[in-house]
Design a protein around this motif. Sequence first.
Motif, PDB file in Angstrom:
ATOM      1  N   GLY A  67      13.106  13.999 -20.413  1.00 33.83           N
ATOM      2  CA  GLY A  67      12.051  14.949 -20.062  1.00 33.83           C
ATOM      3  C   GLY A  67      11.559  14.773 -18.635  1.00 33.83           C
ATOM      4  O   GLY A  67      11.425  13.650 -18.153  1.00 33.83           O
ATOM      5  N   HIS A  68      11.308  15.880 -17.962  1.00 30.40           N
ATOM      6  CA  HIS A  68      10.759  15.926 -16.597  1.00 30.40           C
ATOM      7  C   HIS A  68      11.753  15.477 -15.528  1.00 30.40           C
ATOM      8  O   HIS A  68      11.365  15.215 -14.398  1.00 30.40           O
ATOM      9  CB  HIS A  68       9.475  15.090 -16.471  1.00 30.40           C
ATOM     10  CG  HIS A  68       8.486  15.335 -17.563  1.00 30.40           C
ATOM     11  ND1 HIS A  68       7.719  16.469 -17.662  1.00 30.40           N
ATOM     12  CD2 HIS A  68       8.163  14.583 -18.655  1.00 30.40           C
ATOM     13  CE1 HIS A  68       6.957  16.409 -18.740  1.00 30.40           C
ATOM     14  NE2 HIS A  68       7.213  15.284 -19.374  1.00 30.40           N
ATOM     15  N   ALA A  69      13.035  15.381 -15.884  1.00 36.81           N
ATOM     16  CA  ALA A  69      14.024  14.892 -14.911  1.00 36.81           C
ATOM     17  C   ALA A  69      14.267  15.885 -13.785  1.00 36.81           C
ATOM     18  O   ALA A  69      14.868  15.523 -12.771  1.00 36.81           O
ATOM     19  CB  ALA A  69      15.347  14.567 -15.627  1.00 36.81           C
ATOM     20  N   ASP A 127       6.075   7.443 -14.041  1.00 39.17           N
ATOM     21  CA  ASP A 127       6.563   6.406 -14.959  1.00 39.17           C
ATOM     22  C   ASP A 127       7.173   7.009 -16.223  1.00 39.17           C
ATOM     23  O   ASP A 127       8.123   6.463 -16.779  1.00 39.17           O
ATOM     24  CB  ASP A 127       5.425   5.444 -15.333  1.00 39.17           C
ATOM     25  CG  ASP A 127       5.385   4.232 -14.407  1.00 39.17           C
ATOM     26  OD1 ASP A 127       5.854   4.343 -13.255  1.00 39.17           O
ATOM     27  OD2 ASP A 127       4.893   3.168 -14.843  1.00 39.17           O
ATOM     28  N   GLU A 128       6.634   8.129 -16.670  1.00 34.42           N
ATOM     29  CA  GLU A 128       7.229   8.708 -17.875  1.00 34.42           C
ATOM     30  C   GLU A 128       8.703   9.013 -17.654  1.00 34.42           C
ATOM     31  O   GLU A 128       9.549   8.704 -18.512  1.00 34.42           O
ATOM     32  CB  GLU A 128       6.506   9.986 -18.321  1.00 34.42           C
ATOM     33  CG  GLU A 128       7.121  10.493 -19.637  1.00 34.42           C
ATOM     34  CD  GLU A 128       6.699  11.884 -20.044  1.00 34.42           C
ATOM     35  OE1 GLU A 128       5.671  12.379 -19.584  1.00 34.42           O
ATOM     36  OE2 GLU A 128       7.442  12.472 -20.864  1.00 34.42           O
ATOM     37  N   LEU A 129       9.028   9.612 -16.523  1.00 35.52           N
ATOM     38  CA  LEU A 129      10.443   9.924 -16.280  1.00 35.52           C
ATOM     39  C   LEU A 129      11.277   8.650 -16.217  1.00 35.52           C
ATOM     40  O   LEU A 129      12.399   8.603 -16.739  1.00 35.52           O
ATOM     41  CB  LEU A 129      10.612  10.725 -14.983  1.00 35.52           C
ATOM     42  CG  LEU A 129      12.067  10.942 -14.563  1.00 35.52           C
ATOM     43  CD1 LEU A 129      12.873  11.639 -15.653  1.00 35.52           C
ATOM     44  CD2 LEU A 129      12.147  11.721 -13.249  1.00 35.52           C
ATOM     45  N   ILE A 182      13.900  13.635 -24.524  1.00 38.20           N
ATOM     46  CA  ILE A 182      13.081  12.447 -24.755  1.00 38.20           C
ATOM     47  C   ILE A 182      11.838  12.467 -23.867  1.00 38.20           C
ATOM     48  O   ILE A 182      11.931  12.736 -22.661  1.00 38.20           O
ATOM     49  CB  ILE A 182      13.910  11.167 -24.453  1.00 38.20           C
ATOM     50  CG1 ILE A 182      15.148  11.123 -25.342  1.00 38.20           C
ATOM     51  CG2 ILE A 182      13.057   9.912 -24.608  1.00 38.20           C
ATOM     52  CD1 ILE A 182      14.858  11.128 -26.836  1.00 38.20           C
ATOM     53  N   HIS A 183      10.705  12.175 -24.466  1.00 36.93           N
ATOM     54  CA  HIS A 183       9.434  12.114 -23.742  1.00 36.93           C
ATOM     55  C   HIS A 183       8.617  10.913 -24.204  1.00 36.93           C
ATOM     56  O   HIS A 183       8.786  10.410 -25.318  1.00 36.93           O
ATOM     57  CB  HIS A 183       8.581  13.365 -24.017  1.00 36.93           C
ATOM     58  CG  HIS A 183       9.074  14.597 -23.331  1.00 36.93           C
ATOM     59  ND1 HIS A 183       8.484  15.122 -22.217  1.00 36.93           N
ATOM     60  CD2 HIS A 183      10.125  15.408 -23.625  1.00 36.93           C
ATOM     61  CE1 HIS A 183       9.133  16.216 -21.842  1.00 36.93           C
ATOM     62  NE2 HIS A 183      10.147  16.418 -22.680  1.00 36.93           N
ATOM     63  N   TYR A 184       7.711  10.498 -23.322  1.00 44.07           N
ATOM     64  CA  TYR A 184       6.593   9.643 -23.729  1.00 44.07           C
ATOM     65  C   TYR A 184       5.328  10.463 -23.541  1.00 44.07           C
ATOM     66  O   TYR A 184       5.189  11.193 -22.555  1.00 44.07           O
ATOM     67  CB  TYR A 184       6.552   8.351 -22.904  1.00 44.07           C
ATOM     68  CG  TYR A 184       7.617   7.361 -23.328  1.00 44.07           C
ATOM     69  CD1 TYR A 184       7.331   6.328 -24.214  1.00 44.07           C
ATOM     70  CD2 TYR A 184       8.924   7.483 -22.862  1.00 44.07           C
ATOM     71  CE1 TYR A 184       8.314   5.433 -24.618  1.00 44.07           C
ATOM     72  CE2 TYR A 184       9.924   6.613 -23.271  1.00 44.07           C
ATOM     73  CZ  TYR A 184       9.603   5.586 -24.146  1.00 44.07           C
ATOM     74  OH  TYR A 184      10.585   4.714 -24.555  1.00 44.07           O
ATOM     75  N   ASP A 185       4.418  10.350 -24.471  1.00 45.82           N
ATOM     76  CA  ASP A 185       3.238  11.191 -24.469  1.00 45.82           C
ATOM     77  C   ASP A 185       2.168  10.616 -23.540  1.00 45.82           C
ATOM     78  O   ASP A 185       2.195   9.434 -23.177  1.00 45.82           O
ATOM     79  CB  ASP A 185       2.694  11.305 -25.901  1.00 45.82           C
ATOM     80  CG  ASP A 185       1.782  12.512 -26.081  1.00 45.82           C
ATOM     81  OD1 ASP A 185       1.717  13.351 -25.164  1.00 45.82           O
ATOM     82  OD2 ASP A 185       1.138  12.598 -27.144  1.00 45.82           O
TER      83      ASP A 185
HETATM   84 ZN   LIG Z   1       6.728  14.454 -21.234  1.00 43.50          ZN
END
Ligand SMILES: [Zn+2]
Length: 282
Positions: A64-66, A95-97, A154-157
Motif C-alpha cells: 500500500g502507498h507504494a 514508515d507505513e510504506l 498490504i497496509h498498516y493502519d
Molecule cells: Zn495504508
Amino acid sequence: MARRRWLLLVTVACLGLGHAAAAHAPTASGPDPLTGPRSRLSDQKDWLGLRPLPAQTEILVLAGHADSQGIAGAGTGGEAVDLHGAAPMQAGIRDELYWNLLTAQAIVNLGQQRGLAMRLYVPPLRTIADGDDPRTNWSVGRAHAAAGGYALEIHYDAYGLDGVGSGLIPPLHRQPSRIDESLAQAFGAYPLLYREGLGAPRRGIAILEIGKLEGALEAALRDPRRSQLTLNAVALRVVEALERGLERPQNQPMPTPALAITPTPVSPTPAGRRSGPPARRR
Ligand SMILES: [Zn+2]
C-alpha cells in the motif's frame, strides 16, 4: 453446569498458549498479541466470503502507498515518528510504506516456498499522481482481479484514534471469496462498503490492514532483534489464511449462492479515495 463449562473453556484457552501462539490469531476478543487491536468494526461485518477459489489461483501482493509518496494518501508515519520523535525507517517514504514493502515481500517469499502461485508487484516510481496510470497498484491490481486472480494490498493502519485496527476490507468487483473470509477470520473485518468503497476495493483489490502502526507491534518491527521474526510471524498468518481460503475439501457441498451478499454495483470508472483508512499527514 454453566460454571464447569466456563472453567473448561478457560483451561482449553490456557493450554493453547504455546510458543507459536503469536503467529496465529487468538480465538478470544481483545488485542492480538502480535498485531494489536482488531478492527473495531468487526461486529459490523455484513458479508460472507463463500465464493470458492481454485487452488491454483494466482495471488498478487501489493504494498500500500507504494506509488503515492509525497501526495495525498501517502500512508501513516507511524506513532514512533509522529508522536515520539523517532527517525523514519527510510528517508523519503512514510514508515507505513517501509513496512508494507517488507511485509509484502515476506508474504510472497513464504507463499512461494509453500507452493502458492504468488507474486509481488512494486511500481517503478514512488509517486504517480494519476491513480489510473497503468503502472499504479490500482491499475495492475485491477487487471489481475479482472482476470480471475486475487489481488491483496498490504497496509498498516493509522495509530491512535485515526486507526480502526487490523482487518480485511474485501474487494467489491465480485462476491466475496473464501480467501476474503479466511483473512477476515485471521485479522478481523471491515464492512463491505467501508467509507462507501475505497479506491482499491472498487477496483477488485482487497486491503489487508495488518495492524495499527503503534505500540507493541511497531516496537517489535523497529527492534532489530525482533524485526524479521515479527515480519515472519505476520507473513505466516497471512499465508496460512490464504491456504485455508484456497482449500476445497472433496466432500464439502458448494456454498449456496443465496447466502452470499451481492455487492452494490460500482461504477464502471472506479473512483474512491486513493488510500486505505485514515493516514493523515502530520
Ligand atoms: Zn495504508
